[in-house]
Design an enzyme around this catalytic site. Structure first.
Site, mmCIF file in Angstrom:
data_model
loop_
_atom_site.group_PDB
_atom_site.id
_atom_site.type_symbol
_atom_site.label_atom_id
_atom_site.label_comp_id
_atom_site.label_asym_id
_atom_site.label_seq_id
_atom_site.Cartn_x
_atom_site.Cartn_y
_atom_site.Cartn_z
ATOM 1 N N ALA A 56 45.405 77.107 52.000
ATOM 2 C CA ALA A 56 46.071 78.360 51.646
ATOM 3 C C ALA A 56 45.008 79.399 51.324
ATOM 4 O O ALA A 56 44.046 79.118 50.607
ATOM 5 C CB ALA A 56 46.984 78.123 50.443
ATOM 6 N N CYS B 169 50.709 68.752 48.211
ATOM 7 C CA CYS B 169 50.321 69.910 47.389
ATOM 8 C C CYS B 169 50.559 69.606 45.909
ATOM 9 O O CYS B 169 51.652 69.200 45.522
ATOM 10 C CB CYS B 169 51.095 71.166 47.823
ATOM 11 S SG CYS B 169 50.616 72.600 46.846
ATOM 12 N N ARG C 23 37.359 72.100 52.000
ATOM 13 C CA ARG C 23 36.500 73.044 51.280
ATOM 14 C C ARG C 23 35.120 73.215 51.906
ATOM 15 O O ARG C 23 34.549 74.306 51.847
ATOM 16 C CB ARG C 23 36.391 72.614 49.809
ATOM 17 C CG ARG C 23 37.703 72.835 49.062
ATOM 18 C CD ARG C 23 37.735 72.086 47.759
ATOM 19 N NE ARG C 23 37.680 70.655 47.986
ATOM 20 C CZ ARG C 23 37.596 69.746 47.035
ATOM 21 N NH1 ARG C 23 37.541 70.133 45.779
ATOM 22 N NH2 ARG C 23 37.558 68.458 47.335
HETATM 23 C C1 LIG Z 1 42.214 76.600 48.128
HETATM 24 C C2 LIG Z 1 42.887 75.401 48.725
HETATM 25 C C3 LIG Z 1 44.059 75.565 49.444
HETATM 26 C C4 LIG Z 1 44.704 74.454 50.008
HETATM 27 N N1 LIG Z 1 45.857 74.649 50.740
HETATM 28 C C5 LIG Z 1 46.471 73.567 51.291
HETATM 29 C C6 LIG Z 1 47.639 73.728 52.089
HETATM 30 O O1 LIG Z 1 48.121 74.850 52.331
HETATM 31 N N2 LIG Z 1 48.228 72.613 52.587
HETATM 32 C C7 LIG Z 1 47.704 71.348 52.367
HETATM 33 O O2 LIG Z 1 48.261 70.356 52.841
HETATM 34 N N3 LIG Z 1 46.590 71.182 51.635
HETATM 35 C C8 LIG Z 1 45.965 72.242 51.122
HETATM 36 N N4 LIG Z 1 44.803 72.068 50.412
HETATM 37 C C9 LIG Z 1 44.185 70.730 50.361
HETATM 38 C C10 LIG Z 1 43.180 70.542 51.505
HETATM 39 O O3 LIG Z 1 43.825 70.582 52.753
HETATM 40 C C11 LIG Z 1 42.443 69.192 51.370
HETATM 41 O O4 LIG Z 1 43.392 68.162 51.391
HETATM 42 C C12 LIG Z 1 41.636 69.090 50.080
HETATM 43 O O5 LIG Z 1 40.916 70.273 49.831
HETATM 44 C C13 LIG Z 1 40.680 67.894 50.121
HETATM 45 O O6 LIG Z 1 39.792 68.005 51.213
HETATM 46 P P1 LIG Z 1 38.272 68.559 51.028
HETATM 47 O O7 LIG Z 1 37.603 67.680 49.999
HETATM 48 O O8 LIG Z 1 37.672 68.417 52.398
HETATM 49 O O9 LIG Z 1 38.375 69.959 50.562
HETATM 50 C C14 LIG Z 1 44.161 73.155 49.832
HETATM 51 C C15 LIG Z 1 42.981 72.998 49.107
HETATM 52 C C16 LIG Z 1 42.339 74.098 48.556
HETATM 53 C C17 LIG Z 1 41.064 73.888 47.777
#
Ligand SMILES: Cc1cc2nc3c(=O)[nH]c(=O)nc-3n(C[C@H](O)[C@H](O)[C@H](O)COP(=O)(O)O)c2cc1C
Length: 348
Positions: free
Chosen positions: A26, A114, A242
């Site tokens: 998001a 979420c 991220r």
């Molecule tokens: C700012 C932000 C927004 C996110 N928005 C969504 C989203 O819209 N839908 C979703 O399924 N996960 C969302 N996530 C989770 C990410 O898709 C992901 O699962 C999570 O960040 C872990 O992965 P990473 O360690 O690679 O960041 C969001 C995470 C962050 C930090």
């Protein structure tokens, strides 16, 4: 054990060039940023989460257009929906897939991870991991609606609700039985939000328990982490969140690192302002097209924090970018950054 970690992936009737994906984010994974990640090597991108009910009450897609819109050239792309009512998902999916442009999306992803209070209080997002029967009805209704348009439905879930309620494996089995064509597992519980370390072993347990493709997600932030996730969890695909913000280049680093048998080290190329500025401007200009200059500048300030983090003079440039009010002001700040970095290089 696989030695070549990058490979095409089949999700339902959709063939992906490779098994790297940009996570739904998001505020970030929109039409301005996704195509950049795709160009650098992401085999799949996912939209920001969109309310299924919101879509049902938005007949002309006025309020939701900016979240849903994509360019057909950026496919394959998944549109992600959240909600708690099976009929909302079914209606939203039908409306999206009947639309001449939106109907060209590659698949629909269901958000069951979420952690945000407002969302889980409404029984949506990660709360669905506590109500697996409801989750199954949502998946079934979504698959039925999408089936008429030949589109696969995927599910994104977490490790569980909290440490006392870790149910990713049973939940994944249920999602597969309900018709999910692929799963993404974020190895954190809802209680962890985004803190602590992601548990990759639970992702491996899910992979071993289902036969549909599984994307591992959580803390993949370097080529070595990517290889380690595949070795430890045996996942079919890697989804990055991220680590891709302000760093779409990570997809090209991973593409290279995952195609050699044993990379000598995890050294990634140092990016200079000459590398970054054109991409930042491409991102900014696409945001301006999407949101208008005023809003785009506000949104871009947040993205600039990621682009400039850890760079020479980054702290000062970030501070100045936070007060920029137009494209030309941002451009001036970035040009100053370029000059400062050149001087920095000459003196070091
Ligand atoms: C700012 C932000 C927004 C996110 N928005 C969504 C989203 O819209 N839908 C979703 O399924 N996960 C969302 N996530 C989770 C990410 O898709 C992901 O699962 C999570 O960040 C872990 O992965 P990473 O360690 O690679 O960041 C969001 C995470 C962050 C930090």
């Amino acid at each position: 054990m696989p030695t070549l970690f990058l490979h095409p992936l089949q999700i339902g009737n959709v063939r992906l060039d490779n098994n790297l994906a940009l996570a739904p984010l998001a505020g970030t994974s929109n039409l301005a940023f996704r195509p950049i990640c795709r160009r650098f090597g992401a085999g799949l991108t996912v939209s920001e989460l969109v309310s299924a009910r919101g879509v049902c009450y938005d007949p002309e897609f006025r309020r939701n257009w900016r979240y849903l819109v994509f360019d057909p050239t950026e496919r394959p792309i998944a549109i992600q929906l959240f909600g708690s009512e099976p009929k909302d998902f079914a209606n939203a999916i039908r409306r999206i897939l009947e639309h001449p442009l939106l109907g060209q999306c590659s698949m629909i992803d269901l958000n069951m991870g979420c952690p945000v209070n407002k969302i889980v209080k409404a029984g949506e997002g990660a709360a669905l991991m506590r109500t697996p029967d409801r989750a199954a009805r949502i998946i079934e209704a979504s698959v039925k609606a999408a089936d008429g348009f030949n589109k696969p439905v995927t599910v994104k879930l977490r490790k569980g609700w909290d440490d006392s309620h870790v149910n990713a494996v049973s939940f994944a089995r249920l999602a597969e039985s309900a018709g999910a064509a692929a799963l993404t597992v974020h190895g954190r519980t809802r209680s962890q939000f985004y803190g602590g370390r992601a548990d990759w072993s639970v992702i491996g347990e899910v992979k071993a328990a289902v036969s549909v493709p599984v994307y591992g997600n959580g803390d993949i932030d370097s080529p070595s982490a990517a290889r380690q996730m595949i070795r430890e969890a045996g996942v079919d695909g890697l989804m990055l969140g991220r680590a891709a913000r302000g760093n779409p280049w990570i997809f090209s680093w991973l593409t290279n690192a995952l195609t050699v048998e044993e990379p000598k080290s995890d050294i990634v190329p140092e990016l200079t302002p000459d590398d970054k500025i054109p991409v930042i401007l491409e991102h900014l200009d696409a945001l301006i097209d999407l949101r208008g200059e005023l809003t785009a500048i506000r949104e871009m300030r947040k993205q600039l924090i990621f682009y400039l983090s850890g760079t020479p003079h980054g702290a000062e440039i970030k501070r100045r970018a936070m007060t920029a009010n137009s494209r030309s002001e941002i451009l001036a700040v970035l040009e100053d950054w370029r000059i400062k970095c050149k001087k920095h290089c000459e003196h070091s």
